[in-house]
Structure formats: structure tokens, C-alpha cells
Design a protein around this motif. Structure first.
Motif, short mmCIF file in Angstrom:
data_model
loop_
_atom_site.label_atom_id
_atom_site.label_comp_id
_atom_site.label_asym_id
_atom_site.label_seq_id
_atom_site.Cartn_x
_atom_site.Cartn_y
_atom_site.Cartn_z
N SER A 54 -4.61 -8.40 -16.65
CA SER A 54 -3.49 -7.54 -16.29
C SER A 54 -2.42 -7.55 -17.39
O SER A 54 -2.39 -8.47 -18.22
CB SER A 54 -2.88 -7.99 -14.96
OG SER A 54 -3.85 -7.96 -13.93
N CYS A 184 -8.34 -2.21 -15.00
CA CYS A 184 -8.36 -0.84 -14.47
C CYS A 184 -7.22 -0.06 -15.11
O CYS A 184 -6.47 -0.61 -15.93
CB CYS A 184 -8.23 -0.84 -12.94
SG CYS A 184 -6.64 -1.50 -12.36
N CYS A 186 -4.35 1.18 -13.88
CA CYS A 186 -3.00 0.68 -13.57
C CYS A 186 -2.82 -0.75 -14.05
O CYS A 186 -1.68 -1.20 -14.25
CB CYS A 186 -2.70 0.79 -12.08
SG CYS A 186 -3.49 -0.47 -11.05
N TYR A 188 -3.84 -3.69 -12.47
CA TYR A 188 -3.60 -4.77 -11.52
C TYR A 188 -4.76 -5.01 -10.56
O TYR A 188 -4.58 -5.62 -9.51
CB TYR A 188 -2.32 -4.50 -10.72
CG TYR A 188 -1.09 -4.53 -11.59
CD1 TYR A 188 -0.60 -5.74 -12.08
CD2 TYR A 188 -0.46 -3.35 -11.98
CE1 TYR A 188 0.51 -5.78 -12.91
CE2 TYR A 188 0.65 -3.38 -12.81
CZ TYR A 188 1.13 -4.60 -13.27
OH TYR A 188 2.22 -4.63 -14.10
N ARG A 194 0.13 -8.35 -7.24
CA ARG A 194 0.36 -6.91 -7.40
C ARG A 194 -0.83 -6.13 -6.85
O ARG A 194 -1.98 -6.52 -7.02
CB ARG A 194 0.58 -6.56 -8.87
CG ARG A 194 1.76 -7.28 -9.52
CD ARG A 194 3.08 -6.67 -9.07
NE ARG A 194 3.22 -5.30 -9.51
CZ ARG A 194 3.75 -4.96 -10.69
NH1 ARG A 194 4.17 -5.90 -11.53
NH2 ARG A 194 3.88 -3.68 -11.01
N GLU A 195 -0.54 -5.00 -6.22
CA GLU A 195 -1.60 -4.20 -5.61
C GLU A 195 -2.08 -3.12 -6.59
O GLU A 195 -1.29 -2.46 -7.25
CB GLU A 195 -1.09 -3.53 -4.33
CG GLU A 195 -2.16 -2.73 -3.60
CD GLU A 195 -1.64 -2.10 -2.33
OE1 GLU A 195 -2.41 -1.36 -1.68
OE2 GLU A 195 -0.46 -2.35 -1.99
N CYS A 196 -3.39 -2.96 -6.67
CA CYS A 196 -3.99 -1.95 -7.53
C CYS A 196 -3.89 -0.58 -6.85
O CYS A 196 -4.17 -0.45 -5.66
CB CYS A 196 -5.45 -2.29 -7.82
SG CYS A 196 -6.33 -1.03 -8.75
N THR A 197 -3.49 0.44 -7.60
CA THR A 197 -3.33 1.79 -7.05
C THR A 197 -4.47 2.72 -7.46
O THR A 197 -4.42 3.91 -7.18
CB THR A 197 -2.00 2.39 -7.53
OG1 THR A 197 -1.98 2.43 -8.96
CG2 THR A 197 -0.82 1.55 -7.03
N CYS A 198 -5.49 2.19 -8.13
CA CYS A 198 -6.59 3.02 -8.62
C CYS A 198 -7.65 3.20 -7.53
O CYS A 198 -7.94 2.28 -6.76
CB CYS A 198 -7.23 2.38 -9.85
SG CYS A 198 -6.11 2.15 -11.24
N THR A 199 -8.25 4.37 -7.50
CA THR A 199 -9.39 4.61 -6.62
C THR A 199 -10.64 4.00 -7.24
O THR A 199 -10.69 3.77 -8.45
CB THR A 199 -9.61 6.11 -6.41
OG1 THR A 199 -9.94 6.71 -7.69
CG2 THR A 199 -8.36 6.77 -5.84
#
Length: 343
Positions: A54, A184, A186, A188, A194-199
């Protein structure tokens, strides 16, 4: 030349191979014990390395300190490096030979021509300017696909040939490739807080920007994990570059002595495939571990060769002539990203 004025002979100067590293020190790095160990192995054997983690985990910080743990340039290496920089017009007058190992870090917008060399009048590219040093590619998936793919042949052959209308030129390019990337888009995915925001599809598309054949040419894959607070707040820094460099130089000395009968081979990463069985002898237990991993994980023949070269380096750092189970087990953990990240 006509004899009208006498020429004054130049005063010869000796070359001091014990050059002092003037760059950043490994002591500044907190935590990251696994990544530090992988860097030491990479330096000891001249292997390629990729770090995945990250943002803010220290990937770039570690990479910039790699030249400081590499052995000093020999006289022959200094001549080669200085000649390339002279051809490229980058050698400053009055400075003599280059004594620090090159560290090249091109931006991800760089073109394939700038990477391998070329132009209307052929000139060295980044791979040649990194000869005998380090080529660092930060944010690896952000590089254009064709730019990354042109690295495959220089990584294998150690030289690049540029053909243009005005002529053809061959430049040496034996360098260590060090790359860094996020898990990824974003950055994370898998982060503890931290939360990943990627699909899932976005994650897959991001990772597939790096082809399997290119990843196959990278010897060590290591995860750079977030640094714990206690490590950051500790008053005690990490091990210094000088201490790590001493172990690296001891391992390189073993390799020079071992390969003195092989022309052009200076470290384990340059060991030809045909010589692996001779110089990478294993115990039966170690061979059993390698066979199991090869059959279960489906490694390629190229990956098999690179695993043996890295295991040879781990054994050299351990002072062992025979590859044992501990050496193979540690080496195989640096290939797990092949499967874990689906590359």
C-alpha cells in the motif's frame, strides 16, 4: 602533432574500489524486516526484485537505498559505466571515472525508445544507463504495456541492439530491475485499517497490466506491509547500509572465486542455465521441496532456473556450499506472489 609544441604527459591516477556510499542509509528504514532481507538477497546475487504494498509502506525508500548495499564498482565496471555515460553525453568533465553505481528511476510516462535506447542517431537508453547499477520502476502498472514488454529481451541477454537508418549500435545493459506497485488501483487491498474501494474486475485489470513473461523474469516478489507504530516511534533505527554491505560483499567474494572459470559471470544472477546443476547442488530433502513446489504451483522452466539462482545466493549468505531445505524454503516464499496475486 606537427611537433611545434611539446605535449605534456597526463599524470596517471590509481582507482580506489573502496568507494564510500554517499546516498541515503538503510538505517533510516523502520520495520520491513522481510523486505530488507529480500533486498539483501537481491544485492548479494544481483537479482531482480518487485515490492507490492500500500502507499506509504516505504517501497520507494527501500529501493533508493539499494545501491548503498551493493559492492563498489570494480575498475572494469567503472570503465564500462563511464563509457556509456560518455556516449550519452552525461559524463561531466573533470570528474574522472564514475565510482557510484547508477540508480535510474524514469517516470512512468517514459517511452519504449527512452527505455531501451534509439532515436534518429542511436544513443543509450535507461537500461544501459543503469548498467552495473539499478533500474527502479515505481508504480509499475502505470507504465505503458509496450514499454514494459521491451524490457524482456535486455533482462535476458544483458545487452540491447538498436538499429536505425544512420547505423546500428549495441549497448551493454546488465542491471538490477527493482519495481514497486500497489496491490490495486486505490492501493489499499488487504490493508489492515483502510478499506479498498476497487471492484474485483478493477483489481484484476490493474494486475494484468503486468504480463506473466515479465513477472517470470523477476526473481524476488515481496510484500511491503504497513509499518507498526512501535517501529516508527522506536529510537533505535534499522541496520546500517555498511553492515548489510559487508555481508553482501562476502557473498559476492564467494561467487567471484566460484565462477572465475566462467567468462562474463560475476554473480549468481548471471549464472548460465547449463551450469546450474554443477553449482547448485542440493540435498535430497531440498530437492524434494523444490519438486513438490514445481509440480503443485506450475512454475515455468525459467522460474525454476531463477529459483535455483536465488537459493544459491541464500546459501552463500549462509556460508553453505550445498543448498539445504532452509535455503529452498526461504527462496520459494519469494515466488508466492505468482499465485497469490494471480499474475
Amino acid at each position: 602533432l606537427c611537433g611545434a609544441t611539446p605535449l605534456t604527459p597526463a599524470t596517471p591516477e590509481g582507482y580506489d574500489e573502496d568507494g564510500v556510499w554517499l546516498g541515503p542509509d538503510m538505517a533510516d528504514v523502520r520495520g520491513q524486516s522481510e523486505a530488507r532481507r529480500a533486498m539483501e538477497i537481491a544485492a548479494a546475487g544481483g537479482h531482480n526484485l518487485i515490492m507490492i504494498g500500500s502507499p506509504g509502506t516505504g517501497k520507494s525508500m527501500l529501493a533508493k537505498r539499494l545501491p548503498g548495499i551493493l559492492p563498489p564498482l570494480t575498475y572494469e565496471e567503472a570503465l564500462e559505466t563511464s563509457a556509456i555515460y560518455s556516449v550519452a553525453g552525461l559524463l561531466r568533465g573533470g570528474t574522472g571515472l564514475i565510482k557510484q553505481r547508477p540508480f535510474r528511476s524514469p517516470h512512468h510516462s517514459v517511452s519504449s525508445t527512452a527505455i531501451v535506447g534509439g532515436g534518429s542517431v542511436p544513443r543509450p537508453g535507461e537500461v544501459s544507463l543503469a548498467h552495473n547499477g539499478v533500474l527502479f520502476l515505481d508504480e509499475l502498472p502505470e507504465f505503458a504495456r509496450d514499454t514494459l514488454e521491451v524490457l524482456r529481451q535486455p533482462l535476458e541477454d544483458g545487452k540491447v541492439t538498436v538499429s536505425r537508418v544512420h547505423g546500428t549500435a549495441s549497448y551493454p545493459c546488465r542491471f538490477m530491475l527493482v519495481a514497486a506497485m500497489n496491490p490495486c488501483k486505490c492501493g489499499y487491498l488487504g490493508h489492515p485499517t483502510r478499506e479498498c474501494t476497487c471492484t474485483p474486475s478493477a483489481v484484476d485489470a490493474y494486475r494484468r497490466r503486468i504480463s506473466g513473461p515479465l513477472l517470470d523474469r523477476i526473481d524476488l516478489h515481496v510484500e511491503a506491509l504497513p509499518v507498526e507504530y512501535d517501529d516508527l516511534a522506536s529510537e533505535q533505527g534499522g541496520e546500517s547500509s555498511a553492515d548489510v554491505r559487508a555481508r553482501v560483499m562476502a557473498a559476492r567474494a564467494l561467487q567471484r572465486e566460484r565462477y572465475k572459470a566462467l567468462p562474463g559471470v560475476r554473480c549468481n544472477a548471471q549464472l548460465p542455465s547449463g551450469a546450474l546443476r554443477r553449482y547448485c547442488r542440493m540435498t535430497p530433502a531440498a530437492e524434494k521441496i523444490l519438486r513438490s513446489a514445481f509440480e503443485r504451483l506450475g512454475y515455468s522452466a525459467r522460474a525454476y532456473d531463477r529459483i535455483l539462482r536465488v537459493a544459491r545466493t541464500v546459501a552463500d549468505l549462509d556460508g553453505s556450499e550445498i543448498l539445504d531445505t532452509a535455503h529452498l524454503s526461504e527462496t520459494l516464499q519469494y515466488r508466492t506472489l505468482d499465485r497469490k496475486f494471480g499474475m
